[in-house]
Scaffold this active site. Structure first.
Site: not given
Ligand SMILES: Cc1cc2nc3c(=O)[nH]c(=O)nc-3n(C[C@H](O)[C@H](O)[C@H](O)COP(=O)(O)OP(=O)(O)OC[C@H]3O[C@@H](n4cnc5c(N)ncnc54)[C@H](O)[C@@H]3O)c2cc1C
Ligand SMILES: Cc1cc2nc3c(=O)[nH]c(=O)nc-3n(C[C@H](O)[C@H](O)[C@H](O)COP(=O)(O)OP(=O)(O)OC[C@H]3O[C@@H](n4cnc5c(N)ncnc54)[C@H](O)[C@@H]3O)c2cc1C
Ligand SMILES: Cc1cc2nc3c(=O)[nH]c(=O)nc-3n(C[C@H](O)[C@H](O)[C@H](O)COP(=O)(O)O)c2cc1C
Ligand SMILES: Cc1cc2nc3c(=O)[nH]c(=O)nc-3n(C[C@H](O)[C@H](O)[C@H](O)COP(=O)(O)O)c2cc1C
Ligand code: FES
Ligand code: FES
Lengths: 304, 251, 304, 251
Positions: A71, A126, A129, A164, A190, A243, A264
Site C-alpha cells: 500500500g 508508477n 500500483c 511502469k 510488468i 520473476g 524484485g
C-alpha cells in the site's frame, strides 16, 4: 565482457537493477554488498505525503510467487529526497525514482520534487500500483488516463520518464502505444498481477487488503509475452521485470525485448540476487554465443 | 558485510507433538547471536524464507538450536531434513531481547506460549548467567505439546499451564500470575492472543514482548511486517523487532 | 460426508471434474480409474470440422505452471458425438461439452449438434481459447461479442450453458455480467493466461505458436481473485478452475465463490489427481469445520 | 488398471560425460516392458513429468535401468538422487519396438545416436535372444560421451562414430552405412537431424524410428506430442509411439 547499456538518462554499467519496492532505499541490502555494483537502483514508490500503507498481513506466499499489498508505505517525497537520495548518491550507480500518487496533482508534485534534485537520473512513473484504493490503477488500465498522467509528468520535469505498465489489461500494446505517444522515454514492465489467496480456516482473504499483487517466477511467462508483444509495436526502451531470478531469466527478458531488467521478489529469497545475476551474466552470454549485452539487443532487433 | 550461511544439520528430533528440534553447525552465527533473534531459512521449492527463532546456542560447539512446529509446507519440508544436509540461512536477524536494564539480583518473569517457548529459553539461559531470579510460566495446548520443562526447571521456578488441563495448571498463562509473586520485569513470546492477555494483565510492569508477522524480505526493506506503535508511527518486526517494549506497540 | 452439488443441468455427486483439454475424452484416464467416480467430465473442445491444431512444440514448462498451444485439435463435433459421447455415457457421471469456434456460425453449428444428443448434460462455451488465430479470443475479451455469442448459443440449444471466461481482460466482472445478461446459466473460469517462453539458444519462442496459455498452480491466485470478484457481482453458478492440485485448493475455490471445480494441469502430474482430490475432500472439509460441500457454499454466501 | 509406481533407486552412476545410469527396482514394470517404451518420471518441484526410455530390464532382479543426459533442471535434479530414494513413475508408456516381423536368421541394422542409444540397447538384447544377426552403429558427439560400446560388442558387430573423430569413425552415423553390408530392416533412435539423415539414406529399407516431442500428459490425452503422418493425419508420440514405421511419418 561488456555489459553496458545506454538508455535515456541512464548509462548503465550493467543491465541489472533491483525493482521498486523490493529493495527499500537500498540501505538494508548495502549491508550485504556494495551497491556500486548495480546497474541502477529503483527506489521504493514515493508519494506526496507520508503513507502508512495497508494493514497487515501484507504478504502471502503462492506457488512460485507471492502476493503483496504494502500500500505504498513511504515517508513522503521530501523525506526521501532529504534522507535517502543523498545516501544512495554516494554509490557509483544510477538512481531511478518511482513516482506514485492517487491524483494527477500528486503525481506532478512528486515529479517536480525529484526534478529539483541533482542525484536522480530518471523517473519510473508508477501508474499501476494495484494496492491503493484511489487513483493508481485507473491510470494504469485506461489508455486515455495513462496518456494524461504521462504527459503531465513529462511536462513537470526534465528527467527521462519510464512508465511502469500494469499487466492487468486486455491489451498491453495499446497501453504502451498510448504512453509512447504521450512522450514517455521508456517503459517499465510488468508490475504485479492482481491476485488473492484465502485463509482456509476463515474462508476470507489472507491479505488484509483482500487482493494483492502477484510477483515472482510464476508470472515470468506473462511478462515475457507482454514485453515481446510491446517490442513489436513501440520503439522506446523497456526495463523488463517479473520473476527474474537467474542470469538466464535476465537473458530471456533481453531477448524478448527488454533493454535492461529489474529484479524484485528474488531479492527476498536471496539478498545477493542482483549481484549473483551480474556475476553470472558474462558466462551466460558466452554460453548462448553473445559477445555483449548490446549484442543481445542488436541481434534481437534483427529478428523482430 | 552480512552473509548467507550454509548451515550443516547435525540432528533433527521430534521432541513433542508436531515439534521439531534441529541442531545446526555454524560457529560464526553461534557467537553473534543474542536471545530473541531469528534465522531466516530458505526451504527449496518455496518463494519466501521462513523465520525461526534461535532456541539456544553453544559457542564452544559452534552450534545453534532451533525449534519449530510443523504447521505448513515449509516446516514440513524442514522436518524431513536429515543430518548432513545443509540449510541456507540468513541471520541472526532482528534485535533480540535487551537485558542490559535487568538489574543484578532482580526477579524476572518469563512467559512463553507454545512455539514461543524456545526464544524464552535462550533468554532464560542468558539471564541465569547474570544472577537474576527467574520465574517461568510456560503455556501449551495440551500435555503432548509440552517441551523443555526440565531444562527450565534447572534455572527457573517453573509453572506449566495447558489449555485443556491435561498437564500442570489448567487454563491460560495469565491464570497463574497471582501465584508467582513479585517481579521487576517480564519477557514474553507466544501467540498474539496470549501476548494481548499478558500485556493487559501486566500493563503497569515493564515488559518486553516478541512478535510475529508474515515477512517478505526479513531484513527491513519491503515493509511487509510492520506494526503500529503508540506514537502513531510503525516499526518493522523483522529489523526493529521482533522484540518490543510492551508499552511501545499496539497489539 | 455429502459432497453433492446441484447446478443447472448437473446433479453432481461431487464437485470435482476434469477441465476441458486436460483429459481428452476420458479414454486414457479410464485406464487409471473408474470415471464414474467423477462429478462430471468436461470434454476437449469441439469445433464444426476436424482440426489438426498448431505445429509442435505445443507445450513448455514454466515455474509451477505450463504453457500450451494445442490449437483446438479435435476430430470435429460429429465424430465426437458418434465415437466419444456414447463411450462416456456408459459411466455414471455428467457430461459437459466444450463448444469452440472461430465464428458465430461455427459456435451455433456445434451447439445444435450437441443439443441433439441425449447424453450431453451441459455446454461449456469456450469463448476464451487463446491459441487460435481467428475468432476465439475476441469473443472472450469484448463484452459485446461475448453477449452476442452467448445469446446465439442459448437460442440454439436447450442445454444449460456455462460460459468459460478468459482471464486476459482488464475487467473480469464486466465480462461475467455481460454473459449473465445474455442468458448464461453459469460461468466457467478461468481459462489460461496468455504467456510466452523463449528458447535461449535461438532467442525465439519455444512454442511453435509463439504464445501459449499459462495454466497450473502459478495462476491459482489470479483465478481465486477473479472468482471472488465475479461472485460479488453475478449470481449464476461458477465452475472454478486454475491450478487446482489438492483438496485444499478445491476448498479455496469453493470458498472464493465457485460451486464446483475443474482440475486441469494437475492430471498431467498425477493421473489420479481428480480421484485423489475426491478422496481427500471429506477429511479436508471436516478439518475446516464444514459439514458438506453445500455447507461451504451456503456459509460463503452469508459472508459475501 | 494402470498404476503409478514408486520405484526404489538402487544405484546412480555417471557412465560418460553428462550421462547418468540409474537402476530402479520395480518387478511388475520390469516384467511388462518391451524395448522402446519409456517411463514418465515425476521430479519434485517441476510441473511436467520427464519421459525417459528404458535402457534395460532384469526380470529376475525385478529391475529397470534408465540412462539420461543432464540437460536441464529436471535431469539435474534426477542425477542427484541417492540410492534408497524413490521415484514416482508412470509406465511402461508407449508402444515400443515391435520385433514380430523380424525373421529368424535375418540381419538387422541398429542405429543409435547419443542418448538415443539406450533404447536401442534394450532392443538389441531382445533381438539377440531371437537369433538375428545384429549390426550396431552408435554415434556420439565425442569420445567423452561414448558409453555401452562393450555391451553392444557382446551381441552385435559394432561401429562407433564420433562427430569430431575423437573416437572411432569420424562424422555421422550414415557415413559408415557403406561398410555394414546388407540388412533386412533397421531400427533407430537419436536426435531428429540424425533420424532425418538415416530415413533419407535408407528410404528403400523397412525401418522403425523412435521419436521425441515435448509432452504434457504422456498418456495420449492432451495432444501436445503429435506428429504429422503421410496420410495427412497425425499420431501421438506418447501413446501411438514413440516408435513409428519410418515410412509412415513425416520428420
Ligand atoms: C520472528 C519470528 C520468529 C518465529 N520463530 C518461530 C519458531 O521459533 N518456531 C516456530 O515453529 N515458528 C516460528 N515462527 C513462525 C514460523 O515462521 C511459521 O510457523 C512458519 O513460517 C510457517 O511456515 P510453513 O511453510 O510451515 O507454513 P505455511 O502456512 O505454509 O506458510 C506460508 C507462508 O506464511 C508464513 N507464515 C505462516 N505462519 C506464520 C507465522 N506464524 N509467522 C510468520 N509467518 C508465517 C510463512 O513464513 C510462509 O511465508 C516465527 C515467526 C516469526 C515472524
Ligand atoms: C519418448 C522419449 C524418450 C526419451 N528418452 C530419453 C532417455 O532415455 N534419456 C534421456 O536422456 N532423454 C530422453 N528423452 C529426452 C528427455 O525427456 C529430456 O532430455 C528431458 O525431459 C529434459 O528434462 P530437463 O528438465 O532436464 O530439461 P528442460 O529443458 O529444463 O526441460 C523443460 C521441459 O522440456 C521438456 N524437454 C526438454 N527436452 C526434451 C526432449 N528432448 N524431448 C522431450 N521433452 C523435452 C522436458 O520434459 C520439460 O517438460 C526422451 C524423450 C522422449 C519424448
Ligand atoms: C513487496 C513488493 C513491493 C512492491 N512495491 C512496488 C512499488 O512501490 N512500486 C512499484 O512500481 N512496484 C512495486 N512492486 C512491483 C515490483 O517492482 C515488480 O514490478 C514486480 O514485483 C515484478 O517483479 P518480480 O517478479 O521480480 O518481483 C512491488 C513488488 C513487491 C513484491
Ligand atoms: C493442454 C491443455 C489444453 C486445454 N484445452 C482446452 C480446451 O480445449 N478448451 C478449454 O476451454 N480449455 C482448455 N484448456 C484450459 C483448461 O481447461 C483450464 O481452464 C486451464 O488449464 C486452467 O486450469 P488448470 O490450471 O487446472 O490447468 C486447456 C488447458 C491445457 C493445459
Ligand atoms: S519482512 Fe520486509 S520489512 Fe520486514
Ligand atoms: S503428451 Fe499428451 S497426448 Fe502425448
Amino acid at each position: 565482457m561488456n555489459l553496458e547499456v545506454k538508455l535515456p538518462g541512464l548509462a548503465l554499467k550493467n543491465p541489472i537493477m533491483p525493482a521498486s519496492g523490493c529493495f527499500g532505499f537500498g540501505k538494508e541490502y548495502s549491508e550485504f554488498y556494495d551497491l556500486s555494483r548495480l546497474g541502477a537502483i529503483i527506489m521504493k514508490a514515493a508519494t506526496q505525503f507520508e503513507r502508512f500503507g495497508n494493514p497487515t498481513p501484507r504478504v502471502a506466499e503462492t506457488s512460485s510467487g507471492m502476493l503483496n499489498a504494502i500500500g505504498l508505505q513511504n515517508p513522503g517525497v521530501e523525506r526521501i529526497i532529504a534522507n535517502e537520495v543523498p545516501r544512495l548518491a554516494e554509490y557509483d550507480t544510477s538512481i531511478i525514482a518511482n513516482v506514485a500518487g492517487s491524483s494527477l496533482e500528486e503525481y506532478i508534485f512528486v515529479t517536480k520534487a525529484f526534478n529539483e534534485t541533482n542525484d536522480v537520473n530518471a523517473l519510473e512513473l508508477n501508474i499501476s500500483c494495484p494496492n491503493v484504493k484511489e487513483g493508481g490503477i485507473q491510470f494504469g488500465t485506461d489508455p486515455e488516463m495513462a496518456k494524461k498522467v504521462t504527459a503531465a509528468v513529462k511536462e513537470a520535469s526534465n528527467l527521462p520518464v519510464y512508465v511502469k505498465l500494469s499487466p492487468n489489461v486486455t491489451n498491453i500494446a495499446e497501453m504502451a502505444k498510448a504512453v509512447e505517444e504521450a512522450g514517455a522515454d521508456g517503459l517499465s514492465m510488468i508490475n504485479t498481477l492482481t491476485g488473492m489467496k484465502l485463509h482456509l480456516p476463515t474462508g476470507k482473504p489472507l491479505i488484509a487488503n483482500q487482493t494483492g499483487g502477484l510477483s515472482g517466477a510464476a508470472i515470468k511467462p506473462i511478462a515475457i509475452r507482454m514485453i515481446y508483444e510491446v517490442r513489436q509495436q513501440v520503439s522506446i526502451p523497456i526495463i523488463g521485470m517479473g520473476g527474474i531470478t537467474t542470469a538466464e531469466d535476465a537473458l530471456e527478458f533481453l531477448q524478448a525485448g527488454a533493454d535492461a531488467v529489474a529484479v524484485g521478489t528474488a531479492n527476498f529469497q536471496n539478498p545477493f540476487a542482483c549481484v549473483d545475476i551480474i556475476d553470472a551474466l558474462p558466462e551466460t552470454l558466452i554460453k548462448y554465443q553473445y559477445t555483449s549485452v548490446q549484442d543481445v539487443i542488436d541481434r534481437r532487433s534483427a529478428v523482430v | 558485510m552480512k552473509k548467507k550461511h550454509e548451515m550443516k544439520v547435525l540432528s533433527v528430533e521430534t521432541i513433542a507433538k508436531e515439534t521439531i528440534e534441529m541442531k545446526l553447525y555454524q560457529p560464526e552465527v553461534s557467537k553473534q547471536t543474542v536471545p530473541g533473534q531469528f534465522l531466516h531459512l530458505l526451504v527449496p521449492g518455496f518463494t519466501l524464507r521462513r523465520p525461526i527463532s534461535i532456541a539456544k546456542v553453544d559457542k564452544q560447539e559452534g552450534t545453534i538450536t532451533i525449534l519449530f512446529k510443523v504447521v505448513g509446507g515449509g516446516t514440513k519440508s524442514l522436518a524431513a531434513y536429515q543430518p548432513g544436509m545443509t540449510v541456507d540461512a540468513l541471520g541472526p536477524n532482528g534485535n533480540g531481547f535487551s537485558i542490559d536494564d535487568v538489574p543484578e539480583g532482580g526477579r524476572v518473569l518469563l512467559i512463553g506460549g507454545g512455539i514461543g517457548v524456545p526464544p524464552i529459553y535462550h533468554l532464560a539461559k542468558r539471564l541465569s548467567e547474570k544472577n537474576v531470579e527467574l520465574v517461568a510460566v510456560l503455556g501449551f495446548q495440551s500435555k503432548d505439546y509440552v517441551f523443555y520443562e526440565d531444562a527450565f526447571k534447572e534455572i527457573a521456578e517453573t509453572y506449566v499451564v495447558t489449555n485443556d488441563g491435561s498437564y500442570g495448571h489448567q487454563g491460560f498463562v495469565t491464570h497463574v500470575f497471582p501465584e508467582v509473586g513479585a517481579f521487576d520485569q517480564y519477557f514474553s513470546c507466544g501467540p498474539l492472543p496470549m501476548l494481548r492477555a499478558v500485556t493487559t494483565e501486566l500493563k503497569d510492569t515493564a515488559g518486553k514482548v516478541s512478535l510475529e508477522e508474515r515477512m517478505g524480505c526479513g531484513v527491513g526493506a519491503c515493509m511487509a511486517c510492520v506494526l503500529p506503535t503508540v506514537d502513531n508511527s510503525y516499526k518493522k518486526i523483522c529489523s526493529d523487532g521482533p522484540v518490543f517494549s510492551a508499552q511501545e506497540v499496539i497489539l
